[in-house]
Design a protein around this motif. Structure first.
Motif, PDB file in Angstrom:
ATOM      1  N   LEU B  19       0.853  -1.271   0.097  1.00 35.41           N
ATOM      2  CA  LEU B  19       0.051   0.026  -0.010  1.00 35.41           C
ATOM      3  C   LEU B  19       0.948   1.102  -0.066  1.00 35.41           C
ATOM      4  CD1 LEU B  19      -2.804   1.432   0.080  1.00 35.41           C
ATOM      5  CD2 LEU B  19      -2.677   0.906   2.534  1.00 35.41           C
ATOM      6  N   ARG B  23       0.690   4.015  -2.965  1.00 31.58           N
ATOM      7  CA  ARG B  23       0.302   5.319  -2.623  1.00 31.58           C
ATOM      8  C   ARG B  23       1.423   6.310  -3.010  1.00 31.58           C
ATOM      9  NH1 ARG B  23      -4.655   5.856   0.398  1.00 31.58           N
ATOM     10  NH2 ARG B  23      -4.266   8.140   0.475  1.00 31.58           N
ATOM     11  N   LEU B  69      -5.909  -3.837  -4.617  1.00 29.81           N
ATOM     12  CA  LEU B  69      -5.852  -2.433  -4.228  1.00 29.81           C
ATOM     13  C   LEU B  69      -6.540  -1.465  -5.423  1.00 29.81           C
ATOM     14  CD1 LEU B  69      -2.866  -1.838  -1.817  1.00 29.81           C
ATOM     15  CD2 LEU B  69      -5.290  -1.353  -1.254  1.00 29.81           C
ATOM     16  N   ARG B  70      -6.040  -2.069  -6.743  1.00 31.02           N
ATOM     17  CA  ARG B  70      -6.291  -1.304  -7.986  1.00 31.02           C
ATOM     18  C   ARG B  70      -6.808  -2.164  -9.137  1.00 31.02           C
ATOM     19  NH1 ARG B  70      -6.479   1.876  -4.285  1.00 31.02           N
ATOM     20  NH2 ARG B  70      -5.280   3.863  -4.258  1.00 31.02           N
ATOM     21  N   ARG B 301      -1.727   0.070   8.829  1.00 33.08           N
ATOM     22  CA  ARG B 301      -2.260   0.003   7.384  1.00 33.08           C
ATOM     23  C   ARG B 301      -2.632   1.503   6.916  1.00 33.08           C
ATOM     24  NH1 ARG B 301      -6.447   1.721   3.787  1.00 33.08           N
ATOM     25  NH2 ARG B 301      -7.186  -0.253   2.582  1.00 33.08           N
ATOM     26  N   THR B 302      -3.230   2.337   7.824  1.00 36.46           N
ATOM     27  CA  THR B 302      -3.491   3.756   7.548  1.00 36.46           C
ATOM     28  C   THR B 302      -2.172   4.548   7.428  1.00 36.46           C
ATOM     29  OG1 THR B 302      -3.901   4.030   9.809  1.00 36.46           O
ATOM     30  CG2 THR B 302      -6.131   3.806   8.293  1.00 36.46           C
ATOM     31  N   GLU B 306      -0.968   6.838   4.387  1.00 34.73           N
ATOM     32  CA  GLU B 306      -0.735   8.391   4.573  1.00 34.73           C
ATOM     33  C   GLU B 306       0.767   8.516   4.198  1.00 34.73           C
ATOM     34  OE1 GLU B 306      -1.991   9.396   8.445  1.00 34.73           O
ATOM     35  OE2 GLU B 306      -3.942   8.627   8.290  1.00 34.73           O
ATOM     36  N   GLU B 309       1.858   8.594   0.561  1.00 34.39           N
ATOM     37  CA  GLU B 309       1.473   9.989  -0.195  1.00 34.39           C
ATOM     38  C   GLU B 309       2.159  11.042   0.215  1.00 34.39           C
ATOM     39  OE1 GLU B 309      -2.557  10.405   0.069  1.00 34.39           O
ATOM     40  OE2 GLU B 309      -2.730  12.351  -0.723  1.00 34.39           O
ATOM     41  N   TYR B 327      -4.007   5.271  13.679  1.00 36.78           N
ATOM     42  CA  TYR B 327      -5.240   4.597  13.670  1.00 36.78           C
ATOM     43  C   TYR B 327      -4.894   3.387  13.339  1.00 36.78           C
ATOM     44  CZ  TYR B 327      -9.851   3.465  12.242  1.00 36.78           C
ATOM     45  OH  TYR B 327     -10.888   2.698  12.234  1.00 36.78           O
ATOM     46  N   TRP B 329      -7.434  -0.407  13.420  1.00 39.95           N
ATOM     47  CA  TRP B 329      -8.581  -1.129  13.703  1.00 39.95           C
ATOM     48  C   TRP B 329      -8.647  -2.653  13.519  1.00 39.95           C
ATOM     49  CZ3 TRP B 329      -7.781  -0.078   8.570  1.00 39.95           C
ATOM     50  CH2 TRP B 329      -8.255  -0.899   7.661  1.00 39.95           C
ATOM     51  N   ARG B 387     -10.524  12.903  17.896  1.00 37.49           N
ATOM     52  CA  ARG B 387      -9.379  13.111  17.004  1.00 37.49           C
ATOM     53  C   ARG B 387      -8.972  14.374  17.321  1.00 37.49           C
ATOM     54  NH1 ARG B 387      -7.465  13.922  12.095  1.00 37.49           N
ATOM     55  NH2 ARG B 387      -6.303  12.378  11.092  1.00 37.49           N
TER      56      ARG B 387
END
Lengths: 64, 404
Positions: B19, B23, B69-70, B301-302, B306, B309, B327, B329, B387
């Motif tokens: 990922l 990104r 993912l794509r 993962r997040t 982030e 990018e 973050y 989950w 947040r």
């Protein structure tokens, strides 16, 4: 700009709500819907883009 | 926006096709980089998403295509030069010379480099090649594990972390008999502390998982009927399959001698995620200054998304510091567990809404007066209202009263 949330993709993270509470409504399970018809005021477009980019499920898109 | 840096770059190499790497490629193109872009990955698959591997994909409710993912069209639109598969694994980097060397001997000269090699699963020493012993990190791992998880199968889960507990929950839903062995006293103890950890113990026991806490696996061996584990307290367990979920090892060894500084298995970078001029880092292997300049490395993962990018923007000359609210989950049975921030097991933990006993709960963590983290079980809305407090560095007292 106009956005929408795909209810089949949304998994209830509520990150969009955390980033742009003006643009999203969240239910008790964290599932998101757009406020109103999803039209984004110009001053909130940056936040909308942030929400789109930060959705872990890619459930939000720009449909304008 | 065309920066000085961008005009000087003809070739950018992105090492790591997860990922973060994806990104980064997308970020480079979105920000106008139109030069040669080479994506190097050691798996044959196009970039795919890992969170479903232990949940919906393993459960069979999400198909393989949905894990990608794509689409092929979207990937094609990025104009990438692909080096995918084990023969293209990056094996050496020379920052000063600006060259990455791949397993097959190819030398890729770069003007800009994104490092996003992620992590691999940690194995129980000596058990890697035992039939019936699995780890879960890659798509291939998930396909193999899925094939043996059926109703009535006896699954032993070693390690009560995110992967172990998610697989335990999924396996129970599939009708497998599940035993979890964990050296700590509660699941996810190192991450979420004792209070929330005990809630997970109750959740899994209520779903029929046998939790053997406070002990570890001393030996694991193949038997004619499957596998036998002996625990350090002498207990013997028979299983048809074993899932080892004892953490991940960042893929940084190949950077030895590269000229980059490695600390606690992470590549040290500055607040913009730059590790050296023209070299940026993203995802599991990035070690960067978080709050109060304390360096952290996150396997979320997040964070990979982030940072991928952000690293792309930094490579193109942006000096914006990377800022995030960590973050992560986890979905276990019908409970969505969400964690913001980085708690320590020894932090104070106070329940603000609901209770861990009733399975719907919001709690905040604090350390020396600072607000360090918040956790929700079925509390997405309230949790995300907290947040903004992280972004302004709120105190623990402010967090405790924020939802009042």
């Amino acid at each position: 700009m106009k956005i929408r949330v795909d209810p089949d993709r949304c998994q209830g993270h509520a990150r969009c709500f955390g980033l742009a509470p003006e643009l999203f409504e969240i239910d008790d399970y964290g599932l998101s819907t757009v406020v109103g018809d999803g039209r984004v005021p110009p001053e909130l477009e940056e936040r909308a883009r942030l929400a789109i980019a930060n959705c872990p499920e890619y459930a939000i898109d720009d449909c304008s | 926006m065309s920066s000085e840096r961008e005009r000087l770059m003809d070739t950018v190499v992105v090492v790591g096709a997860g990922l973060a790497g994806l990104r980064a490629c997308e970020g480079l193109r979105q920000k106008g980089y139109s030069g040669r872009l080479v994506l190097v990955g050691d798996e044959v698959h196009d970039p795919y998403d890992r969170p479903p591997l232990s949940k919906q994909f393993l459960a069979g409710t999400v198909a393989l295509e949905q894990v990608m993912l794509r689409s092929a069209e979207e990937l094609g639109g990025l104009g990438l030069e692909l080096r995918m598969g084990p023969e293209h694994r990056a094996r050496r980097l020379d920052v000063a010379a600006g060259v990455v060397e791949l397993e097959d001997g190819e030398e890729l000269a770069f003007d800009g480099l994104v490092l996003a090699t992620g992590s691999r699963a940690r194995h129980l020493p000596g058990t890697e090649h035992l039939p019936g012993v699995f780890t879960l990190r890659s798509l291939d791992d998930a396909v193999s594990l899925k094939a043996v998880l059926e109703s009535g199968a006896r699954l032993l889960v070693v390690g009560a972390g995110f992967i172990g507990m998610e697989v335990a929950a999924t396996a129970r839903a599939l009708g497998a008999a599940v035993t979890v062995v964990e050296p700590l006293e509660v699941p996810l103890g190192r991450v979420i502390g004792p209070l929330a950890g005990e809630a997970l113990t109750r959740l899994h026991e209520a779903h029929g998982v046998r939790l053997l806490l406070g002990r570890g696996v001393a030996s694991l061996e193949a038997t004619p009927g499957g596998l036998r584990a002996e625990l350090d307290d002498g207990t013997t367990l028979e299983a048809d399959a074993v899932l080892v979920g004892i953490g991940a090892v960042p893929n940084v060894e190949w950077l030895d001698g590269s000229g980059l500084e490695i600390e606690e298995s992470g590549v040290i970078c500055d607040s913009t995620l730059e590790a050296a001029p023209g070299v940026v880092v993203a995802g599991d292997i990035a070690r960067w200054p978080y709050v109060k300049s304390e360096r952290v490395r996150l396997e979320h993962r997040t964070n990979a998304a982030e940072q991928g990018e952000h690293a792309a923007a930094s490579l193109l000359g942006s000096r914006e510091p990377f800022s995030t609210v960590p973050y992560v989950w986890s979905d276990q049975y019908d409970v969505k567990i969400q964690l913001l921030g980085i708690p320590r097991p020894t932090d104070d933990c106070e329940v603000l809404e609901g209770s861990f006993e009733e399975g719907s709960c919001l709690a905040v963590y604090g350390r020396q007066g600072s607000f360090t983290a918040a956790i929700g079980f079925h509390k997405a809305r309230s949790l995300m209202r907290l947040r903004p407090l992280f972004l302004r560095g709120a105190t623990f007292d402010e967090a405790r009263t924020a939802l009042g």
